[in-house]
Design an enzyme around this catalytic site. Structure first.
Site, short mmCIF file in Angstrom:
data_model
loop_
_atom_site.label_atom_id
_atom_site.label_comp_id
_atom_site.label_asym_id
_atom_site.label_seq_id
_atom_site.Cartn_x
_atom_site.Cartn_y
_atom_site.Cartn_z
N ASN A 88 35.90 50.28 37.88
CA ASN A 88 34.99 49.37 38.03
C ASN A 88 35.94 48.03 38.69
OD1 ASN A 88 33.13 50.75 37.07
ND2 ASN A 88 32.90 49.80 35.09
N THR A 123 14.02 22.72 77.89
CA THR A 123 13.55 22.67 76.40
C THR A 123 12.20 23.53 76.69
OG1 THR A 123 12.34 20.61 76.76
CG2 THR A 123 14.57 20.06 75.76
N HIS A 124 11.79 24.18 75.64
CA HIS A 124 10.42 25.01 75.55
C HIS A 124 10.71 25.97 76.70
CE1 HIS A 124 8.49 21.82 73.14
NE2 HIS A 124 9.20 21.06 73.67
N LYS A 126 28.49 49.09 50.05
CA LYS A 126 29.57 49.42 50.71
C LYS A 126 29.29 49.54 52.37
CE LYS A 126 32.46 50.73 47.05
NZ LYS A 126 31.46 50.46 46.24
N TYR A 132 28.87 46.34 35.38
CA TYR A 132 28.93 47.31 36.34
C TYR A 132 27.81 48.23 36.36
CZ TYR A 132 29.59 50.91 39.70
OH TYR A 132 29.61 51.89 40.75
N GLN A 145 27.34 50.47 43.89
CA GLN A 145 28.27 51.31 45.20
C GLN A 145 27.31 51.21 46.24
OE1 GLN A 145 29.61 55.50 44.06
NE2 GLN A 145 27.83 56.50 45.07
N GLU A 181 22.08 43.12 75.69
CA GLU A 181 21.05 43.75 74.83
C GLU A 181 21.36 44.16 73.60
OE1 GLU A 181 18.02 45.58 77.61
OE2 GLU A 181 19.70 45.16 78.81
N ASN A 240 21.66 46.91 84.74
CA ASN A 240 21.00 46.45 83.34
C ASN A 240 22.06 45.77 82.71
OD1 ASN A 240 18.29 47.40 84.12
ND2 ASN A 240 18.99 49.28 83.21
N SER A 263 30.38 59.01 46.68
CA SER A 263 30.27 58.09 47.80
C SER A 263 31.77 58.20 48.64
CB SER A 263 30.68 56.62 47.12
OG SER A 263 31.83 56.42 46.15
N LYS A 311 18.84 49.35 89.94
CA LYS A 311 19.17 48.55 88.63
C LYS A 311 20.43 48.47 88.20
CE LYS A 311 16.18 47.70 85.65
NZ LYS A 311 15.14 47.53 85.14
N SER A 329 20.18 52.72 86.05
CA SER A 329 18.85 53.37 85.52
C SER A 329 19.00 54.76 85.94
CB SER A 329 17.91 52.63 85.88
OG SER A 329 16.77 53.41 86.34
#
Ligand code: ARG
Length: 457
Positions: free
Chosen positions: A110, A155-156, A325, A317, A322, A290, A285, A23, A283, A277
């Site tokens: 551990n 709303t909606h 992480k 354990y 492991q 996002e 963006n 690890s 553009k 872009s």
């Protein structure tokens, strides 16, 4: 056999098995916490006379030197030594000789790894709390400038009633406040010391767990060694709190993405938080927003992964643990990054006040005002609703808005209408009058701002 645990083995694992088992490629992130935990452990071994003072001093000096090197990125780790714990032990022995092998007295990896994780999360949760607070401040500062900026509330995703922009921004401040409460409440469970539980059953050495816990500034120790080494609830809780935080950030990002579209034009993102872009020259963006919206996916994923790792896991354990992480590290990095970006994005956001206000003047979001107006004059609200509904229909047919109806048309719909109706239809008045507790009325919003500032600053 050159493994630190190689005594009982006749054969060494294949290289690729070593790699699969190791690890170190990711748990090297815990290097400082690991050394910190070891420093406290050895201090305790000295205080309890489990090891000689000179031995302890030499180990502490060695660890300090490794810590320095770790901070300067000067340590090199090897897959051969599997994980951060064995790598550090090996480096220590290289540095100070065989006495370094006494560090692991009365301890197991551990309880060691669990301790590292607690220390790591404690540090990062504290940082995350500060980052959330900075984002709240950025929102509050924007809100202060826009108490009387009016935009359509939805709303909606249909125009509903006009609201104050500050009110909208403050809604996120309260979501973030709950996030902060959850993270800070979780510190109670993060700040518990597993060290001294050894592999699973405690140890025959006369260790002093209270002392180690105190040295590491933990509030208390786990009362059960089995629970201490196999508990990962605190990480689940962290991932869950992070997921909800990401829900909040992604909701806001979605709104910002909509708001900066050609269709809304309510806001403009600063150039520094936008991208262009490669083909379409016009553009601009909202990539950062996002990305934050999209990154919620990986955080939710890490939560589900860990729940699945833990489900049905027998005590105590198991190596499955492991797998706790990478998701945790990635979540820390993701939410810290998202919070920082989000704060800058809000600070630099340009509000198109005119466009927002133009929108509320060209819609039917003042229809409730009209129904309330009739209801206040004694008409049952249900009847008022119907009268106004018919007027809205009439306007749609004529291609006008409620404020464009003539007095005669109002009177024809209902006798209770009077000249004062035009003032009621003004969106500014509509917002300003919603002063029920927690409403969008300006005086209520100012109270809210005051409350938010008293809690957050
Ligand atoms: N690298 C291990 C982990 O992250 C450390 C604990 C290993 N303990 C063991 N008995 N194999 O969980």
């Amino acid at each position: 056999m050159n493994k630190l645990w190689g005594g009982r083995f006749q054969k060494t694992p294949e290289k690729w098995v070593d790699e699969f088992n190791a690890s170190i490629s990711f748990d090297k992130e815990l290097v400082e916490e690991d050394i910190q935990g070891s420093l406290a452990h050895v201090e305790m071994l000295k205080a309890t006379n489990i090891i000689e003072e000179e031995e302890a001093d030499s180990i502490q000096k060695g660890l300090q030197s490794l810590l320095e090197k770790a901070k300067n990125n000067e340590l090199s780790f090897s897959v051969k030594y599997e994980d951060i714990h064995l790598n550090i032990e090996k480096l220590l022995i290289d540095e100070i000789g065989p006495v370094g092998g006494k560090l692991h007295t009365g301890r197991s990896r551990n309880d060691q790894v669990a301790t590292d994780m607690h220390l790591y999360l404690r540090k990062h949760v504290q940082h995350i709390l500060e980052l959330i607070q900075s984002l709240q401040k950025a929102l509050i500062e924007k809100a202060e400038d826009h108490v009387e900026t009016i935009l359509p509330g939805y709303t909606h995703l249909q125009r509903a009633q006009p609201i104050s922009l500050a009110h909208h921004l403050l809604a996120y401040v309260w979501m973030l406040q709950r996030d902060k409460e959850r993270f800070s409440e979780s510190l109670k469970r993060i700040n518990v010391c597993p060290l001294g539980s050894a592999a699973l059953a405690g140890t025959t050495f006369p260790i002093d767990r209270q002392l180690t816990a105190k040295l590491l500034e933990f509030d208390r120790v786990y009362p059960n060694s089995l629970d201490a080494v196999s508990d990962r609830d605190f990480i689940v809780e962290f991932l869950s709190n992070s997921s909800l935080l990401m829900v909040h950030l992604s909701r806001f990002c979605e709104e910002l993405i909509l708001w900066c579209s050609q269709e809304f034009q309510f806001v403009e993102m600063d150039d520094t938080y936008s991208t262009g872009s490669s083909i379409m020259p016009q553009k601009k963006n909202p990539d950062m927003a996002e990305l934050i919206r999209g990154k919620s996916g990986r955080v939710f994923g890490h939560l589900i992964s860990l729940l699945t790792v833990l489900k049905g896991l027998p005590l105590a354990y198991n190596k499955d643990l492991q797998e706790d992480k990478e998701g945790m590290f990635d979540t820390v990095k993701t939410i810290e990054g998202c919070l920082e970006i989000m704060t800058g994005m809000i600070r630099t956001l340009k509000i198109n006040k005119e466009k927002m206000e133009q929108s509320v003047n060209e819609d039917f979001s003042n229809a409730t005002e009209l129904a309330d107006y009739l209801a206040k004059k004694g008409l049952p609200f249900r009847k008022a609703h119907e009268v106004v509904g018919k007027l809205v229909y009439l306007c749609i047919e004529k291609g006008i808005y409620l404020k464009d109806l003539s007095m005669a048309e109002f009177k024809e719909a209902n006798e209770l209408f009077d000249e004062d109706v035009y003032e009621v239809l003004n969106p500014y008045t509509a917002v300003n009058k919603r002063n029920s507790e927690g409403g969008t009325g300006f005086s209520e919003v100012k109270k809210q701002l005051h409350l938010a500032k008293s809690l957050i600053y």
